[in-house]
Write a protein that holds these residues in place. Structure first.
Motif, mmCIF file in Angstrom:
data_model
loop_
_atom_site.group_PDB
_atom_site.id
_atom_site.type_symbol
_atom_site.label_atom_id
_atom_site.label_comp_id
_atom_site.label_asym_id
_atom_site.label_seq_id
_atom_site.Cartn_x
_atom_site.Cartn_y
_atom_site.Cartn_z
ATOM 1 N N PHE A 240 69.018 -54.467 75.932
ATOM 2 C CA PHE A 240 70.082 -54.154 76.869
ATOM 3 C C PHE A 240 70.394 -52.663 76.756
ATOM 4 O O PHE A 240 70.372 -52.096 75.672
ATOM 5 C CB PHE A 240 71.322 -54.976 76.510
ATOM 6 C CG PHE A 240 72.476 -54.809 77.465
ATOM 7 C CD1 PHE A 240 72.525 -55.559 78.634
ATOM 8 C CD2 PHE A 240 73.493 -53.909 77.197
ATOM 9 C CE1 PHE A 240 73.591 -55.408 79.516
ATOM 10 C CE2 PHE A 240 74.557 -53.750 78.082
ATOM 11 C CZ PHE A 240 74.603 -54.504 79.237
ATOM 12 N N GLY A 241 70.693 -52.040 77.894
ATOM 13 C CA GLY A 241 71.106 -50.645 77.868
ATOM 14 C C GLY A 241 70.200 -49.762 78.697
ATOM 15 O O GLY A 241 69.383 -50.248 79.497
ATOM 16 N N GLU A 242 70.361 -48.472 78.524
ATOM 17 C CA GLU A 242 69.536 -47.506 79.242
ATOM 18 C C GLU A 242 69.274 -46.316 78.327
ATOM 19 O O GLU A 242 70.055 -46.019 77.420
ATOM 20 C CB GLU A 242 70.239 -47.035 80.521
ATOM 21 C CG GLU A 242 71.555 -46.354 80.277
ATOM 22 C CD GLU A 242 72.153 -45.744 81.547
ATOM 23 O OE1 GLU A 242 73.373 -45.733 81.662
ATOM 24 O OE2 GLU A 242 71.378 -45.260 82.401
ATOM 25 N N CYS A 243 68.166 -45.658 78.608
ATOM 26 C CA CYS A 243 67.764 -44.569 77.736
ATOM 27 C C CYS A 243 66.924 -43.578 78.527
ATOM 28 O O CYS A 243 66.180 -43.968 79.428
ATOM 29 C CB CYS A 243 66.987 -45.190 76.581
ATOM 30 S SG CYS A 243 65.783 -44.251 75.767
ATOM 31 N N ARG A 244 67.098 -42.302 78.240
ATOM 32 C CA ARG A 244 66.274 -41.273 78.884
ATOM 33 C C ARG A 244 65.601 -40.416 77.825
ATOM 34 O O ARG A 244 66.224 -40.056 76.821
ATOM 35 C CB ARG A 244 67.143 -40.392 79.784
ATOM 36 C CG ARG A 244 67.585 -41.140 81.026
ATOM 37 C CD ARG A 244 68.088 -40.214 82.089
ATOM 38 N NE ARG A 244 68.304 -40.981 83.315
ATOM 39 C CZ ARG A 244 68.344 -40.464 84.518
ATOM 40 N NH1 ARG A 244 68.200 -39.161 84.681
ATOM 41 N NH2 ARG A 244 68.535 -41.226 85.569
ATOM 42 N N GLY A 245 64.346 -40.103 78.081
ATOM 43 C CA GLY A 245 63.599 -39.290 77.132
ATOM 44 C C GLY A 245 63.115 -38.010 77.777
ATOM 45 O O GLY A 245 62.564 -38.038 78.880
ATOM 46 N N ALA A 246 63.336 -36.901 77.088
ATOM 47 C CA ALA A 246 62.785 -35.622 77.536
ATOM 48 C C ALA A 246 61.431 -35.447 76.857
ATOM 49 O O ALA A 246 61.324 -35.587 75.630
ATOM 50 C CB ALA A 246 63.712 -34.489 77.147
ATOM 51 N N SER A 293 75.896 -50.434 77.945
ATOM 52 C CA SER A 293 75.965 -50.471 79.404
ATOM 53 C C SER A 293 74.585 -50.143 79.967
ATOM 54 O O SER A 293 73.778 -49.495 79.302
ATOM 55 C CB SER A 293 76.983 -49.434 79.899
ATOM 56 O OG SER A 293 76.964 -49.381 81.298
ATOM 57 N N THR A 294 74.335 -50.582 81.183
ATOM 58 C CA THR A 294 73.051 -50.230 81.803
ATOM 59 C C THR A 294 73.220 -49.169 82.884
ATOM 60 O O THR A 294 72.280 -48.862 83.607
ATOM 61 C CB THR A 294 72.383 -51.462 82.442
ATOM 62 O OG1 THR A 294 73.326 -52.089 83.291
ATOM 63 C CG2 THR A 294 71.882 -52.427 81.401
ATOM 64 N N ASN A 295 74.405 -48.667 83.007
ATOM 65 C CA ASN A 295 74.574 -47.573 83.963
ATOM 66 C C ASN A 295 75.631 -46.594 83.464
ATOM 67 O O ASN A 295 76.392 -46.904 82.561
ATOM 68 C CB ASN A 295 74.928 -48.092 85.359
ATOM 69 C CG ASN A 295 76.234 -48.849 85.359
ATOM 70 O OD1 ASN A 295 77.261 -48.323 84.963
ATOM 71 N ND2 ASN A 295 76.193 -50.109 85.766
ATOM 72 N N GLY A 296 75.616 -45.431 84.058
ATOM 73 C CA GLY A 296 76.584 -44.416 83.669
ATOM 74 C C GLY A 296 75.911 -43.208 83.042
ATOM 75 O O GLY A 296 76.236 -42.069 83.391
ATOM 76 N N LEU A 297 74.952 -43.439 82.178
ATOM 77 C CA LEU A 297 74.295 -42.316 81.502
ATOM 78 C C LEU A 297 73.469 -41.505 82.505
ATOM 79 O O LEU A 297 73.602 -40.283 82.603
ATOM 80 C CB LEU A 297 73.402 -42.836 80.372
ATOM 81 C CG LEU A 297 72.603 -41.775 79.632
ATOM 82 C CD1 LEU A 297 73.508 -40.840 78.859
ATOM 83 C CD2 LEU A 297 71.602 -42.423 78.671
ATOM 84 N N GLY A 298 72.616 -42.212 83.240
ATOM 85 C CA GLY A 298 71.777 -41.521 84.217
ATOM 86 C C GLY A 298 72.614 -40.814 85.278
ATOM 87 O O GLY A 298 72.317 -39.678 85.668
ATOM 88 N N ILE B 126 84.152 -53.614 77.640
ATOM 89 C CA ILE B 126 83.914 -54.161 76.286
ATOM 90 C C ILE B 126 83.208 -55.524 76.299
ATOM 91 O O ILE B 126 82.264 -55.731 75.523
ATOM 92 C CB ILE B 126 85.234 -54.214 75.486
ATOM 93 C CG1 ILE B 126 85.714 -52.805 75.185
ATOM 94 C CG2 ILE B 126 85.059 -54.994 74.175
ATOM 95 C CD1 ILE B 126 87.142 -52.714 74.683
ATOM 96 N N PRO B 127 83.614 -56.458 77.172
ATOM 97 C CA PRO B 127 82.940 -57.762 77.124
ATOM 98 C C PRO B 127 81.441 -57.703 77.417
ATOM 99 O O PRO B 127 80.699 -58.616 77.059
ATOM 100 C CB PRO B 127 83.667 -58.579 78.206
ATOM 101 C CG PRO B 127 84.977 -57.909 78.385
ATOM 102 C CD PRO B 127 84.708 -56.448 78.152
ATOM 103 N N PHE B 128 80.992 -56.636 78.069
ATOM 104 C CA PHE B 128 79.577 -56.552 78.443
ATOM 105 C C PHE B 128 78.751 -55.739 77.454
ATOM 106 O O PHE B 128 77.550 -55.574 77.613
ATOM 107 C CB PHE B 128 79.441 -55.974 79.854
ATOM 108 C CG PHE B 128 80.012 -56.884 80.888
ATOM 109 C CD1 PHE B 128 79.306 -57.988 81.336
ATOM 110 C CD2 PHE B 128 81.286 -56.670 81.383
ATOM 111 C CE1 PHE B 128 79.844 -58.852 82.256
ATOM 112 C CE2 PHE B 128 81.834 -57.527 82.323
ATOM 113 C CZ PHE B 128 81.120 -58.631 82.755
ATOM 114 N N ARG B 129 79.396 -55.198 76.470
ATOM 115 C CA ARG B 129 78.652 -54.412 75.493
ATOM 116 C C ARG B 129 77.854 -55.324 74.581
ATOM 117 O O ARG B 129 78.325 -56.371 74.168
ATOM 118 C CB ARG B 129 79.608 -53.604 74.620
ATOM 119 C CG ARG B 129 80.219 -52.464 75.354
ATOM 120 C CD ARG B 129 81.071 -51.661 74.420
ATOM 121 N NE ARG B 129 81.840 -50.707 75.183
ATOM 122 C CZ ARG B 129 82.893 -50.083 74.718
ATOM 123 N NH1 ARG B 129 83.311 -50.321 73.496
ATOM 124 N NH2 ARG B 129 83.530 -49.219 75.465
#
Lengths: 382, 399
Positions: A240-246, A293-298, B126-129
């Motif tokens: 789960f999540g998101e990640c970016r690599g340079a 989270s899966t959004n927000g970083l990008g 928080i609940p989705f983390r």
């Protein structure tokens, strides 16, 4: 008379260089850095992966060898722990690392332990099968951040970016003969480094480590393959999540310094971020991601109009990222040993120099390396 | 834990003493405030989580950007974490900015605006983390944000953040006089008004019952003991014997002999009254999880019964390694999902935390001295007591 002796002692201490690197005839390297204020000595053996790169057919074999070697003769850990000493091992992309943490008067114990581990064990299928049961649990517990990182590496570098953990699908094909070959390649004399940091005498420690490594034979294996080439792209990871690599060149390049500074600055603005970079002489990745989270970083990265306000903070964070690792015996032995296992001229000061020299324009380029157009992006599917 | 000179400075009448961990070799100063938590129900613990998430977002007198820059100059970040018995607010700074950091923490404790939008955002996120399996097993809490209002969080803020309920600890190349003056300034006019009316929340904090994937988390949760329990050193030593290090009973029996698990550890977990000893194993074994928990208990009881002087010596050696040499394989899980380390941040925290918990600062030499007097029979009895009093808890894999 007393004051004269004291003066000599002072001079002697001052005359010692801050650290001593010794290259032995067989190509192995010893690095000793006295840190008299440290409560422990860290002794780290690095066994370079240059003769045994991960391939799809041997993916994880090095990791399996690490498990089988580090256990010693069975009672090793109990013996060490009884003496307030500790052994841990890890398989990294560029090397296998075995660390012994011992007290100020226990350097010989650490080196004797390494000597035992450097005697090639006899692998049996029973041992392999039993260890694989445990490793199946290890792989199943992989953190989301590592899954994202692994996916990003594979997207950027293909099979040249396989992670060092391995997969069960490949590891279950391991046999004693295959692991024996991996061991020979992994522990070739010219791929070994012993890094020692802590309250030690520089000359004595060097001599003791030399006695251990000097008898080992130089390798007869073919030279390493050319450097891997990275490309931007997207990948999905099981977590789960998101990640970016340079995509960056070696650790001592201005691009890598800028990307690391950018990642740390982004991490200071977006809550809950992780930053991963393991210094390597090869092309690599500086990763920033989040697993909450899966959004927000990008969106944050792509929407950043300018990095001017972050420049000062980014530079300080990057500099401290390196210096913090050089503040403890374990950190010094790790960073210096890991870099030396990839070449005798490598040292962390080269990285610090690039960070100190980083201009605002270069920092902007570092941020750009994380944008959708230039980065490798991994997104969790869970 | 690496030994440091720890000073305790008495301050004004309404504040707890400040603990100072003097380390002239450190290049930064670490400042931590520890806020004691009472026993909380489900809603209050969720409110505390929201408080931890948002209290530093907007603080009167300090811009968030300036404070991030101050921490970054020391290579640090601001950290606020919630544990069952405390809230930890920590910031690092260069020595020249130590008093600014102390004042900033004072303002977080007194002058947070707790903006509505930040609370709403935190409540939604928080609940989705997700957390790692291990972190989930260690704190399998399920937050209940149902019908929480901003006023509830503000009330909790005022009820918790009072000078008599906060312990400050500062570590590094500390100028004691300057720190004392800064904290006195920050607390001098910190008067406690009438506390908000409080009615205890009877609903207990909920726990997660399952986890995604193929690994179940199998736990034996021992009987809670008080923070000032005189047998604390024996109990910690027994925990180390059971599950700290690769010579421990858990590693030898559950991993090496049975191959049930890659990761297995003992944990000393904070509670509002004291501590709870816990033994956790991650396992993908096909045995039903409750059966596996019982088998784990039987295996460990059998191991402890066979302990001899060499097991006691190993535990003592390991304790020395943990407390004096900074080994990370420690049972002191006073961070959300990892043990306290020998970093300056954790040493500074532990000095203040132990003062809050036991009335005196952490002293590894004293604890090791007490451990050296533990007999083999007391060592075994303590371990058996932990095991025999334990209840199984499992997070079942559903992957």
């Amino acid at each position: 008379m007393l004051s004269l002796i004291a003066t000599f002692a002072l001079l002697s201490a001052q005359d010692q260089p801050p650290r001593l690197r010794t290259i032995l005839d067989n190509g192995s390297i010893i690095l000793v850095e006295p840190m008299p204020q440290e409560p422990v000595i860290s002794v780290q053996l690095f066994a370079s992966a240059k003769y045994v790169p991960e391939t799809t057919s041997t993916h994880g074999f090095r990791h399996l060898v690490e498990h089988l070697v580090a256990v010693g003769e069975g009672t090793l850990d109990r013996k060490l722990e009884t003496q307030a000493c500790f052994l841990q091992a890890e398989t990294l992309r560029d090397a296998m690392q075995i660390e012994l943490t011992v007290g100020p008067n226990q350097l010989q114990l650490a080196l004797d332990t390494l000597s035992g581990l450097l005697k090639k064990p006899t692998f049996t299928q029973d041992e392999i099968d039993k260890e694989l049961r445990v490793m199946r649990d290890e792989l199943a517990m992989e953190d989301d951040s590592l899954m994202l990182a692994s996916a990003a590496w594979h997207a950027a570098y293909g099979d040249a970016g396989l992670d060092p953990l391995g997969t069960f699908d490949s590891m279950y094909r391991a046999t004693p003969e295959k692991l024996s070959d991996v061991y020979d390649r992994q522990f070739a004399g010219d791929g070994l480094v012993i890094a020692i940091a802590g309250p030690v005498d520089i000359d004595k420690a060097t001599a003791m480590a030399s006695a251990l490594l000097a008898p080992l034979a130089r390798s007869h294996f073919p030279l390493p393959k050319p450097d891997r080439i990275g490309k931007p792209g997207r990948a999905q990871a099981a977590g789960f999540g998101e990640c970016r690599g340079a995509i960056v060149p070696g650790f001592d390049s201005p691009q890598t310094a800028s990307a690391l500074a950018a990642a740390l600055a982004i991490g200071s603005e977006v809550p809950g971020c992780f930053v991963i970079y393991t210094p390597t002489v090869q092309n690599g990745l500086v990763l920033v991601g989040r697993t909450d989270s899966t959004n927000g970083l990008g969106m944050y990265i792509d929407g950043l109009a300018s990095g001017a306000e972050l420049y000062g903070r980014a530079k300080a964070l990057a500099r401290e990222w390196v210096l913090r690792q050089l503040a403890t015996a374990s950190g010094v032995a790790y960073l210096r040993g890991l870099l030396l296992s990839q070449g005798p001229a490598n040292r962390p000061e080269l990285m610090i120099d690039q960070i100190n020299a980083m201009t605002p324009k270069e920092f902007e380029n570092g941020l750009t390396a994380f944008t959708t157009e230039h980065a490798v992006i991994a997104v969790g599917t869970r | 834990m690496i030994a440091s000179l720890v000073l305790v400075i008495a301050l004004s009448q309404n504040a707890n003493p400040v603990t100072e961990v003097v380390d002239p070799s450190a290049k930064i100063v670490s400042v931590v405030a520890i806020v004691k938590l009472p026993t909380m129900g489900a809603h209050e613990y969720a409110e505390a989580k929201l408080l931890a998430e948002t209290m530093a977002n907007e603080v009167d007198g300090y811009s968030q950007s300036d404070m991030k820059d101050m921490a970054a100059r020391a290579g640090e970040s601001r950290k606020i974490t919630l544990m069952p018995d405390h809230l930890r607010i920590q910031v690092g700074a260069l020595p020249a900015e130590a008093t600014t950091a102390v004042n900033y923490i004072g303002h977080i404790l007194r002058k947070s605006r707790l903006p509505e939008d930040a609370l709403t955002k935190a409540e939604a996120e928080i609940p989705f983390r997700t957390r790692s399996l291990w972190a989930t097993a260690i704190e399998p809490v399920k937050y209940d944000f149902h019908r929480i209002k901003r006023d509830d969080v503000v009330d909790l803020y005022h009820r918790l953040c009072r000078p008599d309920n906060v312990w400050l600890s500062v570590g590094g190349p500390v100028d004691a006089t300057a720190i004392e003056t800064a904290w006195n300034d920050a607390t001098r006019d910190w008067t406690v008004g009438r506390l908000p009316r409080w009615s205890p929340d009877p609903k207990p904090v909920g726990e997660i019952q399952d986890v995604p994937g193929s690994e179940s988390m199998i736990e034996l949760r021992g009987k809670e003991f008080l923070g000032d329990d005189p047998a604390m050193p024996t109990k910690i030593l027994a925990l180390i014997g059971l599950g700290s290090g690769k010579g421990s009973a858990m590693f030898a029996r559950l991993r090496q002999t049975k191959a049930w698990s890659y990761r297995q550890e003992t944990i000393l977990w904070p509670t509002t009254q004291g501590f709870e000893p816990r033994l956790i194993m991650a396992s993908g074994d096909q045995t039903p999880p409750m059966d596996l928990a019982n088998a784990m208990k039987d295996e460990l009881v059998d191991a402890v019964k066979s302990w001899d002087q060499s097991d006691l010596s190993r535990a003592e050696g390991m304790a020395q390694g943990i407390f004096e040499r900074g080994f990370t394989m420690s049972p002191l899980y006073f961070n959300p999902s990892w043990p306290v380390t020998s970093s300056l941040d954790d040493r500074t925290f532990l000095a203040g935390y132990w003062t809050m918990k036991t009335g005196r600062p952490w002293n590894s030499s004293t604890i090791l001295g007490s451990m050296a007097l533990v007999s083999l029979s007391d060592f075994k009895d303590a371990a058996l007591d932990i095991l025999n009093s334990s209840q199984p808890h499992v997070l079942t894999a559903h992957g």
